[in-house]
Design a protein around this motif. Sequence first.
Motif, short mmCIF file in Angstrom:
data_model
loop_
_atom_site.label_atom_id
_atom_site.label_comp_id
_atom_site.label_asym_id
_atom_site.label_seq_id
_atom_site.Cartn_x
_atom_site.Cartn_y
_atom_site.Cartn_z
N SER A 55 3.13 7.36 3.30
CA SER A 55 3.52 6.06 3.83
C SER A 55 3.62 5.00 2.74
O SER A 55 2.92 5.06 1.73
CB SER A 55 2.52 5.59 4.89
N THR A 56 4.50 4.03 2.99
CA THR A 56 4.63 2.83 2.16
C THR A 56 4.57 1.63 3.09
O THR A 56 5.32 1.56 4.08
CB THR A 56 5.95 2.81 1.39
N GLU A 57 3.70 0.68 2.78
CA GLU A 57 3.46 -0.46 3.67
C GLU A 57 3.57 -1.76 2.90
O GLU A 57 3.07 -1.89 1.78
CB GLU A 57 2.07 -0.33 4.29
N VAL A 58 4.22 -2.75 3.52
CA VAL A 58 4.34 -4.09 2.96
C VAL A 58 3.92 -5.09 4.03
O VAL A 58 4.44 -5.06 5.16
CB VAL A 58 5.78 -4.40 2.48
N LEU A 59 2.97 -5.97 3.68
CA LEU A 59 2.44 -6.94 4.64
C LEU A 59 2.49 -8.35 4.06
O LEU A 59 2.16 -8.56 2.89
CB LEU A 59 0.98 -6.62 4.99
N GLY A 60 2.90 -9.31 4.87
CA GLY A 60 2.76 -10.71 4.53
C GLY A 60 1.44 -11.22 5.07
O GLY A 60 1.06 -10.91 6.20
N LEU A 61 0.71 -11.98 4.26
CA LEU A 61 -0.62 -12.48 4.62
C LEU A 61 -0.56 -13.99 4.78
O LEU A 61 -0.08 -14.70 3.88
CB LEU A 61 -1.64 -12.10 3.54
N TYR A 62 -1.06 -14.49 5.91
CA TYR A 62 -1.01 -15.93 6.17
C TYR A 62 -2.37 -16.43 6.65
O TYR A 62 -2.90 -15.93 7.65
CB TYR A 62 0.05 -16.25 7.23
N ASN A 106 0.84 -1.20 0.00
CA ASN A 106 0.00 0.00 0.00
C ASN A 106 0.87 1.25 0.00
O ASN A 106 1.87 1.32 0.72
CB ASN A 106 -0.90 0.02 1.24
N TYR A 107 0.47 2.24 -0.80
CA TYR A 107 1.12 3.56 -0.78
C TYR A 107 0.05 4.62 -0.57
O TYR A 107 -1.02 4.58 -1.19
CB TYR A 107 1.86 3.84 -2.09
#
Length: 420
Positions: A184-191, A159-160
């Motif tokens: 903001s810049t966001e990086v998420l791992g999804l499990y 997400n930006y």
Amino acid sequence: MKKTLTYLIVLCSFYMNAQELLVADFKVQGNKKLKSSFVKKISNIKVGEKLDSTIIEADIKLLKRLPSISHAYYEILRSEGNTCTVFYTIEENFTIIPSVNVYTTNDDEFAYRLGLYEFNLLGQNMIFGGFYQKDIYSSYAINFRAPYLFSKQLGLAVNYQDLTTQEPVFFNNTSADYKYKNVSTEVLGLYQLNFNNRFEIGLNFFTEDYNYKSGATQPNISQELSAHKLMYKLIYEYNNLNYDYQYVEGFKSLLNFQHVTSRKEEQLPGFTIGWNDFLYFKRLRSKGNWASRLRLGVSTNNDTPFAPFSVDNNLNIRGVGNTIDRGTGSIVLNTEYRYTLYEKGWFALQGNTFVDAGTWRNPGGDFGDFVDSQNLRVYPGVGLRLIHKKIFNAILRIDYGVGITKNSTQGFVFGIGQYF
């Protein structure tokens, strides 16, 4: 007698085993844009294994949660011997969806957010899109989310966001308006652990800027602030909701935990924040749906006018206004009764009556603030929902909330999708 009983048990066991069916084939039908390979990828039914109706029911429940699917059901056809073919029938949603949110109060405040999202990118149930927001200043965001990118359990979100708003800051029974900018810049791992439980974990790099515009001033409160921050983010969701077009039934819990560090601790200090949404839905006869959300939240209790929890039209209390107060703790209850007034084919008209209530802990205060009448907001109201049953989240929402507590306002809240 014992021999006869043993014989009957063995005979019954033999008969039951003889009736067990093996899945000889698994087919997906009715889908056009959504890939059959994707449906098979996330489903738990396996060719060559014994037929298990509980697995099939869980698969159908999961499929109906996906943005790309409006409804799903299954059929079992017996083949030769003890084999069968299982069909999953898909009714697809239209998934290129605009989003609209408009909110006003009787103080002539007006803000809106316009967006466009694809919820079934490449037929793989990936989400891509963005929004433009006008809330005095212009803002925008771009979002990508692929829950099943790597496997049926592992995905990714990026997400930006470039968000600029006018934010009220409260201190010593006065307030000031600041221009607030967050990039903001966001990086998420999804499990996806299993059918009911999923996790998100990742990092958010962002810059915050506050610039004084008007209102009260105080020597120990800066008129210009800027800080680079790093957020560690964890989300845990338990989801046992079951969907039947516009109706929802079941329970869901969503925990959001964040730890923020700052390079300028003396001006914009880091903090830890967490909140949990508890959602409960109950079908009432054929046309009614009771829906409730309880949000409990708390953060580091810094005595700062820039506290993280806000009282806001578009977030928690319909009719209250755009960010009219802040706090370091929050208790909010939204409850409403939805009733289908008219339904034919793809269209449904829903009416609702609601009560939104909340209370906050003041920055630097204590938990006694939650029971202080000065911090309590109660807003009952009514609304309408225009629902397209074949387009994902195509619910045009309009609510009007009227405050019944001290110094209350009233106003409309427009949007796409249910409020919660």
